[in-house]
Design a protein around this motif. Structure first.
Motif, PDB file in Angstrom:
ATOM      1  N   ARG A 119       0.808  -1.217   0.000  1.00  0.00           N
ATOM      2  CA  ARG A 119       0.000   0.000   0.000  1.00  0.00           C
ATOM      3  C   ARG A 119       0.846   1.274   0.000  1.00  0.00           C
ATOM      4  N   MET A 120       2.152   1.132   0.151  1.00  0.00           N
ATOM      5  CA  MET A 120       3.043   2.285   0.173  1.00  0.00           C
ATOM      6  C   MET A 120       3.356   2.734  -1.256  1.00  0.00           C
ATOM      7  N   ASN A 121       3.507   4.035  -1.437  1.00  0.00           N
ATOM      8  CA  ASN A 121       3.692   4.598  -2.774  1.00  0.00           C
ATOM      9  C   ASN A 121       5.089   4.326  -3.344  1.00  0.00           C
ATOM     10  N   GLU A 122       5.115   3.979  -4.598  1.00  0.00           N
ATOM     11  CA  GLU A 122       6.366   3.684  -5.309  1.00  0.00           C
ATOM     12  C   GLU A 122       7.258   4.920  -5.427  1.00  0.00           C
ATOM     13  N   SER A 123       8.557   4.717  -5.274  1.00  0.00           N
ATOM     14  CA  SER A 123       9.580   5.768  -5.462  1.00  0.00           C
ATOM     15  C   SER A 123       9.310   7.004  -4.605  1.00  0.00           C
ATOM     16  N   SER A 124       8.793   6.784  -3.377  1.00  0.00           N
ATOM     17  CA  SER A 124       8.391   7.905  -2.526  1.00  0.00           C
ATOM     18  C   SER A 124       9.318   8.144  -1.335  1.00  0.00           C
ATOM     19  N   TYR A 125      10.356   7.326  -1.183  1.00  0.00           N
ATOM     20  CA  TYR A 125      11.191   7.423   0.018  1.00  0.00           C
ATOM     21  C   TYR A 125      12.657   7.624  -0.356  1.00  0.00           C
ATOM     22  N   ASP A 126      13.312   8.429   0.447  1.00  0.00           N
ATOM     23  CA  ASP A 126      14.736   8.688   0.247  1.00  0.00           C
ATOM     24  C   ASP A 126      15.596   7.579   0.845  1.00  0.00           C
ATOM     25  N   ALA A 127      15.077   6.936   1.879  1.00  0.00           N
ATOM     26  CA  ALA A 127      15.816   5.856   2.538  1.00  0.00           C
ATOM     27  C   ALA A 127      14.837   4.802   3.018  1.00  0.00           C
ATOM     28  N   VAL A 128      15.220   3.543   2.849  1.00  0.00           N
ATOM     29  CA  VAL A 128      14.412   2.411   3.307  1.00  0.00           C
ATOM     30  C   VAL A 128      15.323   1.502   4.117  1.00  0.00           C
ATOM     31  N   LEU A 141      13.081  -6.914   0.357  1.00  0.00           N
ATOM     32  CA  LEU A 141      14.011  -6.223  -0.536  1.00  0.00           C
ATOM     33  C   LEU A 141      13.308  -5.791  -1.822  1.00  0.00           C
ATOM     34  N   GLU A 142      12.463  -6.639  -2.364  1.00  0.00           N
ATOM     35  CA  GLU A 142      11.714  -6.293  -3.574  1.00  0.00           C
ATOM     36  C   GLU A 142      10.869  -5.038  -3.335  1.00  0.00           C
ATOM     37  N   HIS A 143      10.195  -4.986  -2.196  1.00  0.00           N
ATOM     38  CA  HIS A 143       9.397  -3.815  -1.870  1.00  0.00           C
ATOM     39  C   HIS A 143      10.289  -2.587  -1.640  1.00  0.00           C
ATOM     40  N   ALA A 144      11.418  -2.793  -0.950  1.00  0.00           N
ATOM     41  CA  ALA A 144      12.307  -1.675  -0.664  1.00  0.00           C
ATOM     42  C   ALA A 144      12.801  -1.008  -1.937  1.00  0.00           C
ATOM     43  N   LEU A 145      13.184  -1.812  -2.915  1.00  0.00           N
ATOM     44  CA  LEU A 145      13.681  -1.259  -4.178  1.00  0.00           C
ATOM     45  C   LEU A 145      12.561  -0.576  -4.971  1.00  0.00           C
ATOM     46  N   ARG A 146      11.340  -0.993  -4.757  1.00  0.00           N
ATOM     47  CA  ARG A 146      10.201  -0.333  -5.402  1.00  0.00           C
ATOM     48  C   ARG A 146       9.896   1.000  -4.728  1.00  0.00           C
ATOM     49  N   LEU A 147      10.028   1.050  -3.410  1.00  0.00           N
ATOM     50  CA  LEU A 147       9.629   2.233  -2.651  1.00  0.00           C
ATOM     51  C   LEU A 147      10.662   3.354  -2.689  1.00  0.00           C
ATOM     52  N   GLY A 152      18.117   7.228  -3.982  1.00  0.00           N
ATOM     53  CA  GLY A 152      17.882   6.936  -2.570  1.00  0.00           C
ATOM     54  C   GLY A 152      18.623   5.673  -2.149  1.00  0.00           C
ATOM     55  N   VAL A 153      18.593   5.387  -0.852  1.00  0.00           N
ATOM     56  CA  VAL A 153      19.394   4.299  -0.306  1.00  0.00           C
ATOM     57  C   VAL A 153      18.521   3.285   0.424  1.00  0.00           C
ATOM     58  N   VAL A 154      18.822   2.015   0.182  1.00  0.00           N
ATOM     59  CA  VAL A 154      18.235   0.913   0.943  1.00  0.00           C
ATOM     60  C   VAL A 154      19.312   0.379   1.877  1.00  0.00           C
ATOM     61  N   LEU A 155      18.960   0.219   3.149  1.00  0.00           N
ATOM     62  CA  LEU A 155      19.919  -0.191   4.170  1.00  0.00           C
ATOM     63  C   LEU A 155      19.468  -1.510   4.786  1.00  0.00           C
ATOM     64  N   ILE A 156      20.355  -2.498   4.788  1.00  0.00           N
ATOM     65  CA  ILE A 156      20.016  -3.809   5.336  1.00  0.00           C
ATOM     66  C   ILE A 156      21.075  -4.225   6.360  1.00  0.00           C
ATOM     67  N   PRO A 157      20.802  -4.016   7.646  1.00  0.00           N
ATOM     68  CA  PRO A 157      21.732  -4.497   8.669  1.00  0.00           C
ATOM     69  C   PRO A 157      21.644  -6.013   8.821  1.00  0.00           C
ATOM     70  N   HIS A 158      22.583  -6.583   9.556  1.00  0.00           N
ATOM     71  CA  HIS A 158      22.662  -8.032   9.782  1.00  0.00           C
ATOM     72  C   HIS A 158      22.907  -8.795   8.476  1.00  0.00           C
ATOM     73  N   ALA A 159      23.531  -8.124   7.509  1.00  0.00           N
ATOM     74  CA  ALA A 159      23.699  -8.729   6.180  1.00  0.00           C
ATOM     75  C   ALA A 159      24.716  -9.866   6.172  1.00  0.00           C
ATOM     76  N   LEU A 160      25.541  -9.972   7.191  1.00  0.00           N
ATOM     77  CA  LEU A 160      26.468 -11.108   7.282  1.00  0.00           C
ATOM     78  C   LEU A 160      25.908 -12.204   8.182  1.00  0.00           C
ATOM     79  N   TRP A 161      24.723 -11.980   8.653  1.00  0.00           N
ATOM     80  CA  TRP A 161      23.901 -12.934   9.405  1.00  0.00           C
ATOM     81  C   TRP A 161      24.694 -13.816  10.373  1.00  0.00           C
ATOM     82  N   ARG A 162      25.076 -13.161  11.463  1.00  0.00           N
ATOM     83  CA  ARG A 162      25.737 -13.875  12.565  1.00  0.00           C
ATOM     84  C   ARG A 162      27.006 -14.599  12.121  1.00  0.00           C
TER      85      ARG A 162
END
Length: 210
Positions: A119-128, A141-147, A152-162
């Motif tokens: 329900r969130m608008n496409e290409s509406s955010y500077d950071a996800v 991730l699919e939604h993040a790249l759409r939004l 803008g920047v998508v940030l994913i912490p824990h990317a090395l997963w423990r």
């Protein structure tokens, strides 16, 4: 301790965490919520500052540690944060308020992110920021790249997963998903990507134009 581990420890210990974020972190640990490390938070703040974020969406509120860091980098931004746990969001609301962030600038949505995000608008955010159920990483991730907007920047912490992603012997599903995402994005012409070992890993993705 290996030299790399000493360097990582030094980075974490040299990061100055504001009192209000340190308080949110302590409560997160008490509640069994795993917040980003202080050094990871500093990277989040830098990222939102660099893109001059005015609109941020966060998948996974927790008790507000990541959101507080992102707003530290972009204090004028509006933050939309999604989490299934209403009690966690109540705590987070207090920490945002105590840090001086106006209620009108922090929108909390309680619900399953996978239901809310369409329900969130496409290409509406500077950071996800994506920091929720790791089993849904690919969907998020699919939604993040759409939004996120171009640039803008998508940030994913824990990317090395423990510390499992770098070990080829580790084949648990979440580990494989992170490994796959990192590999596919690295070869994509649609994004700029940087993977940092800070904390438990931080994947930073800039959306490129056509």
């Amino acid at each position: 301790m290996a030299s790399k581990e000493l360097s990582w420890k030094y980075v974490e210990e040299s990061t100055v965490e504001p009192d209000e974020i340190a308080t949110a972190r302590a409560h997160s640990v008490e509640q069994g919520v795993d917040p980003v490390t202080a050094a990871t938070g500093a990277h989040l703040a830098l990222a939102t500052a660099v893109v001059d974020a005015q609109s941020i969406i966060e998948i996974g509120t927790g008790l507000g540690v990541s959101g507080l860091w992102m707003l530290r980098g972009a204090p004028g931004a509006h933050l939309t944060t999604i989490d299934l746990e209403a009690e966690h969001q109540q705590h987070a609301r207090k920490f945002f308020t105590d840090a001086g962030h106006a209620t009108a600038r922090v929108r909390m949505i309680t619900g399953r992110a996978i239901d809310v995000l369409p329900r969130m608008n496409e290409s509406s955010y500077d950071a996800v920021l994506v920091d929720a159920d790791a089993k849904s990483l690919l969907d998020y991730l699919e939604h993040a790249l759409r939004l996120v907007r171009v640039g803008g920047v998508v940030l994913i912490p824990h990317a090395l997963w423990r510390d499992t992603v770098a070990d080829p012997a580790k084949r648990e599903a979440t580990t494989r998903d992170f490994r796959s995402v990192i590999g596919e994005l690295a070869g994509s012409s649609a994004v700029h990507v940087a993977l940092s070992p800070v904390g438990d890993g931080l994947l930073q993705i800039i959306k490129r134009g056509a």
